[in-house]
Design a protein around this motif. Structure first.
Motif, PDB file in Angstrom:
ATOM      1  N   VAL A  14      -6.200  -2.752  -7.023  1.00 25.71           N
ATOM      2  CA  VAL A  14      -4.934  -2.966  -6.329  1.00 25.71           C
ATOM      3  C   VAL A  14      -3.818  -2.169  -6.997  1.00 25.71           C
ATOM      4  O   VAL A  14      -2.893  -1.699  -6.335  1.00 25.71           O
ATOM      5  CB  VAL A  14      -4.591  -4.474  -6.286  1.00 25.71           C
ATOM      6  CG1 VAL A  14      -3.213  -4.714  -5.711  1.00 25.71           C
ATOM      7  CG2 VAL A  14      -5.635  -5.217  -5.481  1.00 25.71           C
ATOM      8  N   GLY A  15      -3.908  -1.953  -8.286  1.00 19.71           N
ATOM      9  CA  GLY A  15      -2.899  -1.195  -9.017  1.00 19.71           C
ATOM     10  C   GLY A  15      -2.791   0.259  -8.600  1.00 19.71           C
ATOM     11  O   GLY A  15      -1.796   0.919  -8.898  1.00 19.71           O
ATOM     12  N   GLU A  16      -3.793   0.779  -7.894  1.00 16.59           N
ATOM     13  CA  GLU A  16      -3.751   2.165  -7.433  1.00 16.59           C
ATOM     14  C   GLU A  16      -3.118   2.318  -6.052  1.00 16.59           C
ATOM     15  O   GLU A  16      -3.001   3.429  -5.547  1.00 16.59           O
ATOM     16  CB  GLU A  16      -5.155   2.770  -7.427  1.00 16.59           C
ATOM     17  CG  GLU A  16      -5.705   3.016  -8.811  1.00 16.59           C
ATOM     18  CD  GLU A  16      -7.044   3.714  -8.792  1.00 16.59           C
ATOM     19  OE1 GLU A  16      -7.406   4.334  -7.757  1.00 16.59           O
ATOM     20  OE2 GLU A  16      -7.751   3.646  -9.805  1.00 16.59           O
ATOM     21  N   LEU A  17      -2.717   1.211  -5.431  1.00 13.48           N
ATOM     22  CA  LEU A  17      -2.007   1.298  -4.155  1.00 13.48           C
ATOM     23  C   LEU A  17      -0.629   1.900  -4.387  1.00 13.48           C
ATOM     24  O   LEU A  17      -0.072   1.780  -5.485  1.00 13.48           O
ATOM     25  CB  LEU A  17      -1.851  -0.096  -3.540  1.00 13.48           C
ATOM     26  CG  LEU A  17      -3.115  -0.781  -3.060  1.00 13.48           C
ATOM     27  CD1 LEU A  17      -2.822  -2.249  -2.722  1.00 13.48           C
ATOM     28  CD2 LEU A  17      -3.691  -0.080  -1.853  1.00 13.48           C
ATOM     29  N   PRO A  18      -0.043   2.536  -3.380  1.00  4.39           N
ATOM     30  CA  PRO A  18       1.323   3.038  -3.533  1.00  4.39           C
ATOM     31  C   PRO A  18       2.288   1.887  -3.856  1.00  4.39           C
ATOM     32  O   PRO A  18       2.060   0.732  -3.480  1.00  4.39           O
ATOM     33  CB  PRO A  18       1.641   3.646  -2.162  1.00  4.39           C
ATOM     34  CG  PRO A  18       0.319   3.909  -1.539  1.00  4.39           C
ATOM     35  CD  PRO A  18      -0.610   2.867  -2.081  1.00  4.39           C
ATOM     36  N   SER A  19       3.345   2.204  -4.541  1.00  5.38           N
ATOM     37  CA  SER A  19       4.301   1.198  -5.000  1.00  5.38           C
ATOM     38  C   SER A  19       4.823   0.282  -3.885  1.00  5.38           C
ATOM     39  O   SER A  19       4.864  -0.939  -4.065  1.00  5.38           O
ATOM     40  CB  SER A  19       5.463   1.890  -5.713  1.00  5.38           C
ATOM     41  OG  SER A  19       6.390   0.953  -6.152  1.00  5.38           O
ATOM     42  N   PRO A  20       5.245   0.814  -2.709  1.00  4.77           N
ATOM     43  CA  PRO A  20       5.717  -0.101  -1.659  1.00  4.77           C
ATOM     44  C   PRO A  20       4.641  -1.097  -1.200  1.00  4.77           C
ATOM     45  O   PRO A  20       4.953  -2.242  -0.888  1.00  4.77           O
ATOM     46  CB  PRO A  20       6.108   0.837  -0.512  1.00  4.77           C
ATOM     47  CG  PRO A  20       6.366   2.146  -1.157  1.00  4.77           C
ATOM     48  CD  PRO A  20       5.430   2.213  -2.322  1.00  4.77           C
ATOM     49  N   ALA A  21       3.390  -0.678  -1.186  1.00  2.00           N
ATOM     50  CA  ALA A  21       2.304  -1.572  -0.791  1.00  2.00           C
ATOM     51  C   ALA A  21       2.127  -2.680  -1.832  1.00  2.00           C
ATOM     52  O   ALA A  21       1.975  -3.854  -1.475  1.00  2.00           O
ATOM     53  CB  ALA A  21       1.011  -0.793  -0.613  1.00  2.00           C
ATOM     54  N   ARG A  22       2.153  -2.320  -3.114  1.00  2.00           N
ATOM     55  CA  ARG A  22       2.033  -3.328  -4.169  1.00  2.00           C
ATOM     56  C   ARG A  22       3.194  -4.315  -4.117  1.00  2.00           C
ATOM     57  O   ARG A  22       3.007  -5.527  -4.289  1.00  2.00           O
ATOM     58  CB  ARG A  22       1.963  -2.653  -5.540  1.00  2.00           C
ATOM     59  CG  ARG A  22       0.668  -1.925  -5.797  1.00  2.00           C
ATOM     60  CD  ARG A  22       0.507  -1.538  -7.261  1.00  2.00           C
ATOM     61  NE  ARG A  22       1.692  -0.990  -7.873  1.00  2.00           N
ATOM     62  CZ  ARG A  22       1.998   0.304  -7.951  1.00  2.00           C
ATOM     63  NH1 ARG A  22       1.169   1.191  -7.434  1.00  2.00           N
ATOM     64  NH2 ARG A  22       3.095   0.706  -8.544  1.00  2.00           N
ATOM     65  N   GLN A  23       4.398  -3.815  -3.852  1.00  2.48           N
ATOM     66  CA  GLN A  23       5.563  -4.695  -3.768  1.00  2.48           C
ATOM     67  C   GLN A  23       5.442  -5.663  -2.597  1.00  2.48           C
ATOM     68  O   GLN A  23       5.783  -6.842  -2.722  1.00  2.48           O
ATOM     69  CB  GLN A  23       6.839  -3.872  -3.650  1.00  2.48           C
ATOM     70  CG  GLN A  23       7.197  -3.135  -4.910  1.00  2.48           C
ATOM     71  CD  GLN A  23       8.380  -2.192  -4.729  1.00  2.48           C
ATOM     72  OE1 GLN A  23       8.884  -2.022  -3.621  1.00  2.48           O
ATOM     73  NE2 GLN A  23       8.805  -1.573  -5.821  1.00  2.48           N
ATOM     74  N   LEU A  24       4.951  -5.184  -1.458  1.00  2.00           N
ATOM     75  CA  LEU A  24       4.761  -6.054  -0.307  1.00  2.00           C
ATOM     76  C   LEU A  24       3.754  -7.160  -0.636  1.00  2.00           C
ATOM     77  O   LEU A  24       3.978  -8.330  -0.316  1.00  2.00           O
ATOM     78  CB  LEU A  24       4.290  -5.244   0.900  1.00  2.00           C
ATOM     79  CG  LEU A  24       4.148  -6.029   2.195  1.00  2.00           C
ATOM     80  CD1 LEU A  24       4.670  -5.205   3.361  1.00  2.00           C
ATOM     81  CD2 LEU A  24       2.721  -6.421   2.453  1.00  2.00           C
ATOM     82  N   LEU A  25       2.659  -6.809  -1.294  1.00  2.00           N
ATOM     83  CA  LEU A  25       1.656  -7.799  -1.666  1.00  2.00           C
ATOM     84  C   LEU A  25       2.238  -8.832  -2.622  1.00  2.00           C
ATOM     85  O   LEU A  25       2.001 -10.032  -2.484  1.00  2.00           O
ATOM     86  CB  LEU A  25       0.436  -7.125  -2.288  1.00  2.00           C
ATOM     87  CG  LEU A  25      -0.378  -6.206  -1.390  1.00  2.00           C
ATOM     88  CD1 LEU A  25      -1.513  -5.570  -2.168  1.00  2.00           C
ATOM     89  CD2 LEU A  25      -0.892  -6.929  -0.176  1.00  2.00           C
ATOM     90  N   GLU A  26       3.002  -8.379  -3.603  1.00  2.00           N
ATOM     91  CA  GLU A  26       3.620  -9.291  -4.576  1.00  2.00           C
ATOM     92  C   GLU A  26       4.635 -10.214  -3.915  1.00  2.00           C
ATOM     93  O   GLU A  26       4.750 -11.380  -4.267  1.00  2.00           O
ATOM     94  CB  GLU A  26       4.303  -8.494  -5.691  1.00  2.00           C
ATOM     95  CG  GLU A  26       3.370  -8.002  -6.754  1.00  2.00           C
ATOM     96  CD  GLU A  26       2.828  -9.158  -7.605  1.00  2.00           C
ATOM     97  OE1 GLU A  26       3.597 -10.054  -7.990  1.00  2.00           O
ATOM     98  OE2 GLU A  26       1.622  -9.141  -7.871  1.00  2.00           O
ATOM     99  N   THR A  27       5.388  -9.687  -2.961  1.00  2.00           N
ATOM    100  CA  THR A  27       6.452 -10.456  -2.334  1.00  2.00           C
ATOM    101  C   THR A  27       5.923 -11.478  -1.335  1.00  2.00           C
ATOM    102  O   THR A  27       6.352 -12.628  -1.339  1.00  2.00           O
ATOM    103  CB  THR A  27       7.443  -9.513  -1.622  1.00  2.00           C
ATOM    104  OG1 THR A  27       7.948  -8.572  -2.565  1.00  2.00           O
ATOM    105  CG2 THR A  27       8.593 -10.284  -1.012  1.00  2.00           C
TER     106      THR A  27
END
Length: 148
Positions: free
Chosen positions: A30-43
């Motif tokens: 999951v850490g290799e996803l683009p930053s906006p995708a990781r932020q969406l998942l976290e949020t």
């Protein structure tokens, strides 16, 4: 005639090999996803466990897909913006991810329904409700079609 036959056989061989080398799907952390995708998942999906994430690489494009342990799926474009969110088997699309104009329309017209899926492309949005109804909106958020 012999040259033409050799040409056709060569062309067929090349064309049959190209599609096999065009796409490459593989599992990624999951850490290799683009930053906006990781932020969406976290949020929005922090409480839901990720089953796997994968990248689909074509010659000129890259897309990502995240599948959760409860069956929900999200597809992302190469820049990390969401392309499709599918919560049809478990859950609901977070209202903050649905454009306000669509949320307002659904709140007035489909009061008791949940949004279980949304997809966007260059033409507009397609929203799936929990009763199986698909609503199609154009880029200006006008309802242009339904499908059940």
């Amino acid at each position: 005639m012999k040259k033409f036959t050799i040409f056709l056989v060569s062309l067929f061989a090349v064309l049959s090999i190209l599609p096999a080398s065009a796409g490459d799907d593989h599992i990624i952390p999951v850490g290799e996803l683009p930053s906006p995708a990781r932020q969406l998942l976290e949020t929005y999906f922090k409480e839901v466990g990720v089953s796997y994430a994968k990248v689909d690489e074509d010659w000129f494009d890259r897309e990502y897909k995240v599948v959760f342990v409860n069956g929900m799926k999200i597809e992302f474009l190469k820049d990390g913006s969401w392309k499709e969110i599918d919560c049809r088997y478990n859950g609901e699309v977070p209202a903050d991810l649905v454009p306000k104009e669509i949320v307002d329309y659904l709140g007035q017209t489909f009061v008791e329904r949940r949004t279980v899926g949304i997809e966007r492309d260059r033409r507009g949005y397609e929203v799936r409700l929990d009763n199986g109804l698909d609503l199609k909106f154009d880029r200006r958020f006008r309802l242009v079609g339904t499908d059940d």
